[in-house]
Design a protein around this motif. Structure first.
Motif, PDB file in Angstrom:
ATOM      1  N   SER A 133       2.984  25.012 -58.803  1.00  0.00           N
ATOM      2  CA  SER A 133       2.212  23.782 -59.085  1.00  0.00           C
ATOM      3  C   SER A 133       2.607  24.127 -56.896  1.00  0.00           C
ATOM      4  O   SER A 133       3.474  24.777 -56.696  1.00  0.00           O
ATOM      5  CB  SER A 133       2.720  22.689 -59.170  1.00  0.00           C
ATOM      6  OG  SER A 133       3.929  22.664 -58.633  1.00  0.00           O
ATOM      7  N   ARG A 134       1.508  23.544 -56.608  1.00  0.00           N
ATOM      8  CA  ARG A 134       2.033  23.404 -54.952  1.00  0.00           C
ATOM      9  C   ARG A 134       1.000  22.013 -55.387  1.00  0.00           C
ATOM     10  O   ARG A 134       0.664  21.360 -55.545  1.00  0.00           O
ATOM     11  CB  ARG A 134       0.749  23.934 -54.049  1.00  0.00           C
ATOM     12  CG  ARG A 134       1.347  24.695 -52.993  1.00  0.00           C
ATOM     13  CD  ARG A 134      -0.305  25.568 -52.860  1.00  0.00           C
ATOM     14  NE  ARG A 134      -0.077  25.066 -51.226  1.00  0.00           N
ATOM     15  CZ  ARG A 134      -0.807  25.792 -50.201  1.00  0.00           C
ATOM     16  NH1 ARG A 134      -1.402  26.553 -50.438  1.00  0.00           N
ATOM     17  NH2 ARG A 134      -0.312  25.811 -48.464  1.00  0.00           N
TER      18      ARG A 134
ATOM     19  N   GLN B  14       7.448  16.443 -44.943  1.00  0.00           N
ATOM     20  CA  GLN B  14       6.600  17.156 -44.247  1.00  0.00           C
ATOM     21  C   GLN B  14       5.425  17.120 -44.071  1.00  0.00           C
ATOM     22  O   GLN B  14       4.856  17.785 -43.709  1.00  0.00           O
ATOM     23  CB  GLN B  14       7.080  17.475 -42.863  1.00  0.00           C
ATOM     24  CG  GLN B  14       8.791  17.257 -42.362  1.00  0.00           C
ATOM     25  CD  GLN B  14       9.485  18.203 -43.177  1.00  0.00           C
ATOM     26  OE1 GLN B  14       9.221  19.453 -43.132  1.00  0.00           O
ATOM     27  NE2 GLN B  14      10.724  18.043 -42.708  1.00  0.00           N
ATOM     28  N   THR B  15       5.206  16.398 -45.423  1.00  0.00           N
ATOM     29  CA  THR B  15       3.376  16.797 -45.929  1.00  0.00           C
ATOM     30  C   THR B  15       2.743  18.235 -45.847  1.00  0.00           C
ATOM     31  O   THR B  15       1.766  18.243 -45.789  1.00  0.00           O
ATOM     32  CB  THR B  15       1.973  16.048 -44.660  1.00  0.00           C
ATOM     33  OG1 THR B  15       2.409  17.019 -43.071  1.00  0.00           O
ATOM     34  CG2 THR B  15       2.782  14.818 -44.909  1.00  0.00           C
ATOM     35  N   ALA B  16       3.562  19.208 -45.533  1.00  0.00           N
ATOM     36  CA  ALA B  16       3.138  20.330 -45.503  1.00  0.00           C
ATOM     37  C   ALA B  16       3.228  20.441 -47.330  1.00  0.00           C
ATOM     38  O   ALA B  16       4.064  20.313 -47.652  1.00  0.00           O
ATOM     39  CB  ALA B  16       4.198  21.433 -44.877  1.00  0.00           C
ATOM     40  N   MET B  17       2.386  21.690 -47.718  1.00  0.00           N
ATOM     41  CA  MET B  17       1.855  22.389 -49.246  1.00  0.00           C
ATOM     42  C   MET B  17       3.734  22.858 -49.410  1.00  0.00           C
ATOM     43  O   MET B  17       3.609  23.618 -49.049  1.00  0.00           O
ATOM     44  CB  MET B  17       1.170  22.421 -49.512  1.00  0.00           C
ATOM     45  CG  MET B  17       0.237  21.668 -49.202  1.00  0.00           C
ATOM     46  SD  MET B  17      -0.225  20.397 -50.219  1.00  0.00           S
ATOM     47  CE  MET B  17      -1.469  21.144 -51.320  1.00  0.00           C
ATOM     48  N   ALA B  18       4.039  21.982 -50.637  1.00  0.00           N
ATOM     49  CA  ALA B  18       5.171  23.442 -51.105  1.00  0.00           C
ATOM     50  C   ALA B  18       5.196  24.407 -52.262  1.00  0.00           C
ATOM     51  O   ALA B  18       4.109  23.647 -52.774  1.00  0.00           O
ATOM     52  CB  ALA B  18       6.353  22.418 -51.004  1.00  0.00           C
ATOM     53  N   TYR B  19       5.507  25.015 -52.566  1.00  0.00           N
ATOM     54  CA  TYR B  19       5.204  25.841 -53.419  1.00  0.00           C
ATOM     55  C   TYR B  19       6.324  25.831 -54.727  1.00  0.00           C
ATOM     56  O   TYR B  19       7.749  25.385 -54.458  1.00  0.00           O
ATOM     57  CB  TYR B  19       5.082  27.363 -53.331  1.00  0.00           C
ATOM     58  CG  TYR B  19       4.089  27.690 -52.819  1.00  0.00           C
ATOM     59  CD1 TYR B  19       2.598  28.446 -52.856  1.00  0.00           C
ATOM     60  CD2 TYR B  19       4.098  27.213 -51.135  1.00  0.00           C
ATOM     61  CE1 TYR B  19       2.036  28.350 -52.119  1.00  0.00           C
ATOM     62  CE2 TYR B  19       2.868  28.190 -50.397  1.00  0.00           C
ATOM     63  CZ  TYR B  19       1.767  28.788 -50.673  1.00  0.00           C
ATOM     64  OH  TYR B  19       0.720  29.078 -50.049  1.00  0.00           O
TER      65      TYR B  19
ATOM     66  N   PRO C  98       6.427  25.983 -46.361  1.00  0.00           N
ATOM     67  CA  PRO C  98       6.856  27.272 -46.237  1.00  0.00           C
ATOM     68  C   PRO C  98       7.077  27.458 -45.170  1.00  0.00           C
ATOM     69  O   PRO C  98       6.777  28.247 -43.759  1.00  0.00           O
ATOM     70  CB  PRO C  98       4.774  26.848 -45.729  1.00  0.00           C
ATOM     71  CG  PRO C  98       4.442  26.451 -46.777  1.00  0.00           C
ATOM     72  CD  PRO C  98       5.725  25.631 -46.934  1.00  0.00           C
ATOM     73  N   ASP C  99       7.538  26.343 -44.444  1.00  0.00           N
ATOM     74  CA  ASP C  99       8.592  26.833 -43.125  1.00  0.00           C
ATOM     75  C   ASP C  99       9.823  27.509 -43.190  1.00  0.00           C
ATOM     76  O   ASP C  99      10.310  28.095 -42.536  1.00  0.00           O
ATOM     77  CB  ASP C  99       9.035  25.117 -42.858  1.00  0.00           C
ATOM     78  CG  ASP C  99       8.136  24.950 -42.085  1.00  0.00           C
ATOM     79  OD1 ASP C  99       6.983  24.659 -41.633  1.00  0.00           O
ATOM     80  OD2 ASP C  99       7.680  22.961 -42.423  1.00  0.00           O
TER      81      ASP C  99
ATOM     82  N   GLU D 223       8.758  34.745 -44.594  1.00  0.00           N
ATOM     83  CA  GLU D 223       7.464  35.245 -44.830  1.00  0.00           C
ATOM     84  C   GLU D 223       6.737  36.328 -45.549  1.00  0.00           C
ATOM     85  O   GLU D 223       5.841  35.568 -46.135  1.00  0.00           O
ATOM     86  CB  GLU D 223       6.947  36.124 -43.415  1.00  0.00           C
ATOM     87  CG  GLU D 223       6.206  35.349 -42.578  1.00  0.00           C
ATOM     88  CD  GLU D 223       5.852  36.894 -41.430  1.00  0.00           C
ATOM     89  OE1 GLU D 223       4.480  37.286 -40.913  1.00  0.00           O
ATOM     90  OE2 GLU D 223       6.628  36.534 -40.577  1.00  0.00           O
ATOM     91  N   LEU D 224       7.533  37.364 -46.056  1.00  0.00           N
ATOM     92  CA  LEU D 224       6.875  37.693 -46.873  1.00  0.00           C
ATOM     93  C   LEU D 224       6.838  37.271 -48.522  1.00  0.00           C
ATOM     94  O   LEU D 224       5.172  37.005 -49.197  1.00  0.00           O
ATOM     95  CB  LEU D 224       7.950  38.660 -47.807  1.00  0.00           C
ATOM     96  CG  LEU D 224       7.469  39.969 -48.690  1.00  0.00           C
ATOM     97  CD1 LEU D 224       6.348  40.561 -48.408  1.00  0.00           C
ATOM     98  CD2 LEU D 224       8.514  40.325 -49.082  1.00  0.00           C
ATOM     99  N   LEU D 225       7.422  36.045 -48.699  1.00  0.00           N
ATOM    100  CA  LEU D 225       8.007  35.422 -49.828  1.00  0.00           C
ATOM    101  C   LEU D 225       6.469  34.193 -50.278  1.00  0.00           C
ATOM    102  O   LEU D 225       5.425  34.592 -50.643  1.00  0.00           O
ATOM    103  CB  LEU D 225       8.703  34.870 -50.137  1.00  0.00           C
ATOM    104  CG  LEU D 225       8.562  33.277 -51.182  1.00  0.00           C
ATOM    105  CD1 LEU D 225       8.341  34.044 -52.605  1.00  0.00           C
ATOM    106  CD2 LEU D 225      10.027  33.073 -51.320  1.00  0.00           C
TER     107      LEU D 225
END
Length: 125
Positions: free
Chosen positions: A22-23, A28-33, A42-43, A61-63
């Motif tokens: 899921s996402r 920090q309101t960024a979407m997490a996987y 994504p940070d 970054e690759l992931l």
């Protein structure tokens, strides 16, 4: 790994192999996987069962790129362009990053649960 299977609560989907994905919004309101017992921000922060998992910046970054493009095969050339801005690097450099991500996820070449290799074609999540 491809997204598919049976919808579950909260946007999760279960697959035939038991993997869910899921996402969701992170702190920090960024979407997490979220997949299996992992959360990837994504940070570049990866955690498993709430514990941080070491992941080098290029491997993160690759992931992230493979997660953004899950369900399709991403070529070595495309990954080279994304990770190294098209500069020439050896195949070993990409293989090292793939190995690092697999190690962090507890994956390997023989048991490709998360990152699949398609010989002469590329990789997919």
């Amino acid at each position: 790994a491809r997204l598919g299977g049976t919808p579950l609560e909260g946007g999760l989907r279960s697959r035939e192999d038991g993997l869910s994905f899921s996402r969701t919004r992170g702190p920090q309101t960024a979407m997490a996987y979220r997949f299996d017992d992992f959360v990837f921000d994504p940070d570049g922060e990866l955690s498993r069962s709430g514990r941080p998992v070491a992941l080098e910046p290029l491997a993160a970054e690759l992931l992230h790129y493979l997660l953004e493009n899950r369900g399709r095969i991403v070529s070595r050339e495309e990954l080279n362009e994304r990770l190294w801005d098209g500069r020439f690097v050896s195949d070993a450099a990409l293989s090292t990053q793939i190995r690092g991500v697999r190690r962090a996820l507890g994956d390997d070449r023989e048991h490709q649960r998360f990152i699949r290799t398609y010989p002469r074609r590329g990789f997919s999540f």
